[in-house]
Design a protein around this motif. Structure first.
Motif, short mmCIF file in Angstrom:
data_model
loop_
_atom_site.label_atom_id
_atom_site.label_comp_id
_atom_site.label_asym_id
_atom_site.label_seq_id
_atom_site.Cartn_x
_atom_site.Cartn_y
_atom_site.Cartn_z
N LYS A 1 -0.81 -2.71 1.08
CA LYS A 1 -2.50 -1.92 1.26
C LYS A 1 -2.78 -2.16 2.87
O LYS A 1 -2.00 -2.91 3.64
N PRO A 2 -3.04 -1.61 3.18
CA PRO A 2 -3.76 -1.38 4.96
C PRO A 2 -4.42 -2.36 4.70
O PRO A 2 -5.37 -3.05 4.13
N LYS B 1 -9.47 -2.49 8.42
CA LYS B 1 -10.96 -1.27 8.75
C LYS B 1 -10.69 -0.09 9.76
O LYS B 1 -10.45 -0.49 10.98
N TYR C 1 -0.26 2.29 6.48
CA TYR C 1 -0.22 3.40 5.87
C TYR C 1 1.32 4.11 6.12
O TYR C 1 2.07 4.65 7.42
N LEU D 1 -3.96 9.77 3.23
CA LEU D 1 -4.10 8.32 2.17
C LEU D 1 -5.04 7.87 2.62
O LEU D 1 -6.24 7.13 2.19
N PHE D 2 -5.25 7.22 3.83
CA PHE D 2 -5.83 6.72 4.85
C PHE D 2 -7.67 7.85 4.18
O PHE D 2 -8.85 7.21 4.33
N GLN D 3 -8.20 8.70 4.65
CA GLN D 3 -8.96 9.64 4.25
C GLN D 3 -9.77 9.46 2.40
O GLN D 3 -10.12 9.36 2.74
N GLY D 4 -8.25 9.11 2.02
CA GLY D 4 -9.30 8.65 0.49
C GLY D 4 -9.48 7.20 0.36
O GLY D 4 -10.97 6.63 -0.14
N ASP D 5 -9.27 6.90 1.44
CA ASP D 5 -9.53 4.98 1.21
C ASP D 5 -10.45 4.71 1.85
O ASP D 5 -11.47 4.47 1.62
N SER E 1 -13.18 6.22 0.02
CA SER E 1 -13.76 5.52 -1.59
C SER E 1 -14.76 4.33 -0.66
O SER E 1 -15.17 4.22 -1.39
N GLU E 2 -14.71 3.60 0.05
CA GLU E 2 -14.95 2.79 1.17
C GLU E 2 -16.49 3.04 0.68
O GLU E 2 -16.71 2.39 1.28
N ARG F 1 -18.44 2.71 -1.92
CA ARG F 1 -18.19 1.12 -2.35
C ARG F 1 -19.94 1.00 -1.75
O ARG F 1 -20.28 -0.08 -1.83
#
Length: 85
Positions: free
Chosen positions: A10-11, A14, A48, A67-71, A74-75, A78
């Protein structure tokens, strides 16, 4: 060829800031150069699976960036829910 998704850590941190819009050039699939290499190195630092930081924006870089943009999205969702509580 589409890169295979492999187990990756996982990264670990942030994103520190949004990219500035003052840049005169955009990085996109097929781009190459020092800006691409810098982005690849940063994506790799964040955990990543970018492959090698060769300065060419190809399939592996695109996959890691998605993947980064999706995370990030998502953040943001949240954090948005926490603010409304």
């Amino acid at each position: 060829a589409t890169p295979k998704r492999t187990a990756t850590p996982k990264p670990t941190s942030k994103p520190t800031s949004k990219p500035s819009s003052s840049s005169s050039s955009n990085i996109r699939y097929g781009s190459s150069g020092s800006s691409v290499k810098k982005m690849q190195k940063r994506l790799a630092e964040l955990g990543y699976p970018v492959g090698s930081a060769d300065g060419v924006f190809g399939d592996n870089t695109l996959y890691a960036l998605n993947l980064f943009q999706g995370d990030v999205r998502s953040e943001e969702r949240r954090v948005g829910k926490e603010c409304r509580s």
